[in-house]
Design an enzyme around this catalytic site. Structure first.
Site, PDB file in Angstrom:
ATOM      1  N   VAL A  24     -13.378 -31.779  -0.860  1.00  0.00           N
ATOM      2  CA  VAL A  24     -14.742 -31.318  -0.586  1.00  0.00           C
ATOM      3  C   VAL A  24     -15.715 -31.889  -1.612  1.00  0.00           C
ATOM      4  CG1 VAL A  24     -16.257 -29.306  -0.423  1.00  0.00           C
ATOM      5  CG2 VAL A  24     -13.963 -29.216   0.563  1.00  0.00           C
ATOM      6  N   ASP A  25     -15.333 -31.847  -2.873  1.00  0.00           N
ATOM      7  CA  ASP A  25     -16.184 -32.427  -3.923  1.00  0.00           C
ATOM      8  C   ASP A  25     -16.413 -33.916  -3.662  1.00  0.00           C
ATOM      9  OD1 ASP A  25     -16.916 -30.352  -5.625  1.00  0.00           O
ATOM     10  OD2 ASP A  25     -15.027 -30.402  -6.692  1.00  0.00           O
ATOM     11  N   LEU A  26     -15.359 -34.634  -3.333  1.00  0.00           N
ATOM     12  CA  LEU A  26     -15.474 -36.082  -3.143  1.00  0.00           C
ATOM     13  C   LEU A  26     -16.340 -36.415  -1.935  1.00  0.00           C
ATOM     14  CD1 LEU A  26     -11.798 -37.175  -3.931  1.00  0.00           C
ATOM     15  CD2 LEU A  26     -13.776 -37.156  -5.446  1.00  0.00           C
TER      16      LEU A  26
END
Length: 402
Positions: free
Chosen positions: A173-175
């Site tokens: 999700v962060d990426l």
């Protein structure tokens, strides 16, 4: 001051990265890979949180930090101090893009919010990254990749049937949020050429996490319930996944009905399977999965991996071996592609850095700057960009501002 490659698309664009951890720094790194000058602002003592995560590289870096901070300079400022805030505002006035992921309202309390920084700088592009919709009731909730993976249903679709929910191996999700944010910044830069005006871009981890559900998400809406979990298999393409040959594992990705015919006739030598009405199309094969899978597993298990790979390649069917991570990173394919760069390190002699994945006119952009030691660019940036004399920087250092 900066080691720039003039031929890169974003040469001449300056990015002020005041974000931490992963999504924001990833966005800034993408822009740096494309040629932007990226100034990463960190706390003078602690630096970015990820300088203390994972395997140590030198005294101030880690593998985690290095993975999202190539092609940047590090400037230390204590943004809790008035002079630190002042210097940050001066840096922002010299920048095209600002990226931040403070807790909701945190940037505004420091006088560093979008409305505050855009005064006299209407062309500023300002990217705010948060956990949840900044206009909704959960705006103040902190966002963490693991939590978002649970709340967006990503864990529910990951892993094997009958097993507990499973997160992705990396902070997906962060990426993805970092990549979506970089896309939005690029769009705003393009628009600014036409209008002369900037934008306030607002990104939420939850929103981006939900987008990753992709075709699984749409199937859940059509069915009104969660789709089954298939582990390494595919919900609608058969056969597609990791299979065990007699002497090891391999990946087979039969992408369409024509390939399936060649797979049955030329690879496993079972034309009767493709001629069976139950297995003619992908939809048929998915519906009759329980009847088909045991037959395929038996035929694949009866053959050696190299024989299968040779037949699959000859038949034009996507396939490959299952490598360990270190094996993949040190493979001939990776080395030939120049995907791992070795950069000098002031303490350790050298360090490994992943290279940008792009190619422009056949050339991969270089890793112009290795991940920075904490504060390595403070004197250079403040002196060259803001005209701050060394004696004043020395004073600021003594006072803990830098």
């Amino acid at each position: 001051m900066f080691n720039q490659t003039a031929s890169l698309p974003l040469a001449g664009v300056r990015v002020l990265d005041i974000s931490r951890v992963l999504a924001g720094p990833w966005c800034a790194m993408v822009l740096g890979d494309l040629g932007a000058e990226v100034i990463k602002v960190e706390h003078p003592e602690r630096g970015d949180d990820t300088r203390d995560w994972g395997l140590r590289v030198g005294s101030t870096e880690t593998a985690y930090f290095n993975s999202v901070n190539r092609n940047k300079r590090s400037v230390t400022l204590d943004l809790q101090k008035a002079e630190g805030q002042r210097l940050l505002r001066e840096l922002a006035a010299k920048s095209d893009v600002v990226i931040q992921n403070f807790k909701f309202g945190g940037a505004e309390k420091l006088g560093l919010g979008y409305e505050q920084l855009k005064e006299g700088q209407e062309d500023l592009i300002y990217c705010s990254i948060s956990g949840y919709d900044r206009t909704g009731p959960e705006a103040a909730r902190p966002g963490y990749d693991l939590v978002i993976q649970g709340e967006t249903g990503l864990m529910a679709l990951n892993g094997e049937a009958g097993q507990p929910p499973l997160k992705f191996g990396v902070a997906a999700v962060d990426l993805f949020t970092g990549m979506y944010s970089a896309q939005a910044v690029l769009a705003a830069l393009y628009e600014r050429q036409r209008t002369g005006k900037g934008r306030h871009i607002e990104m939420a981890l939850f929103d981006c996490g939900l987008m990753i559900t992709s075709y699984y998400g749409l199937e859940a809406l059509i069915k009104g319930e969660d789709p089954p979990r298939y582990g390494n298999a595919h919900p609608s393409i058969m056969p597609y996944g990791v299979f065990d040959a007699s002497d090891g594992s391999l990946v087979i990705a039969v992408g369409n009905n024509h390939q399936f015919g060649r797979f049955c006739r030329e690879v496993i030598e079972r034309p009767d399977i493709v001629e069976d009405e139950r297995f003619r199309t992908n939809i048929d094969r998915a519906a009759n999965r329980e009847a088909l899978v045991p037959r395929l597993l038996q035929e694949i298990k009866a053959r050696k991996r190299e024989v299968l790979l040779e037949r699959l390649e000859r038949a034009g069917i996507p396939c490959g071996t299952v490598l360990g991570l270190h094996e993949a990173l040190t493979s001939q394919r990776t080395q030939a592609g120049g995907l791992v760069a070795i950069q000098p390190h002031p303490e350790g002699g050298h360090m490994h850095v992943l290279a940008p994945p792009y190619r422009f006119d056949g050339e991969r952009p270089p890793v112009r700057l290795g991940p920075p030691v904490l504060g390595e660019g403070t004197y250079d940036v403040l002196r060259s960009l803001l005209g701050v004399p060394d004696k004043d920087i020395d004073r600021l250092k003594a006072e803990g501002v830098v």
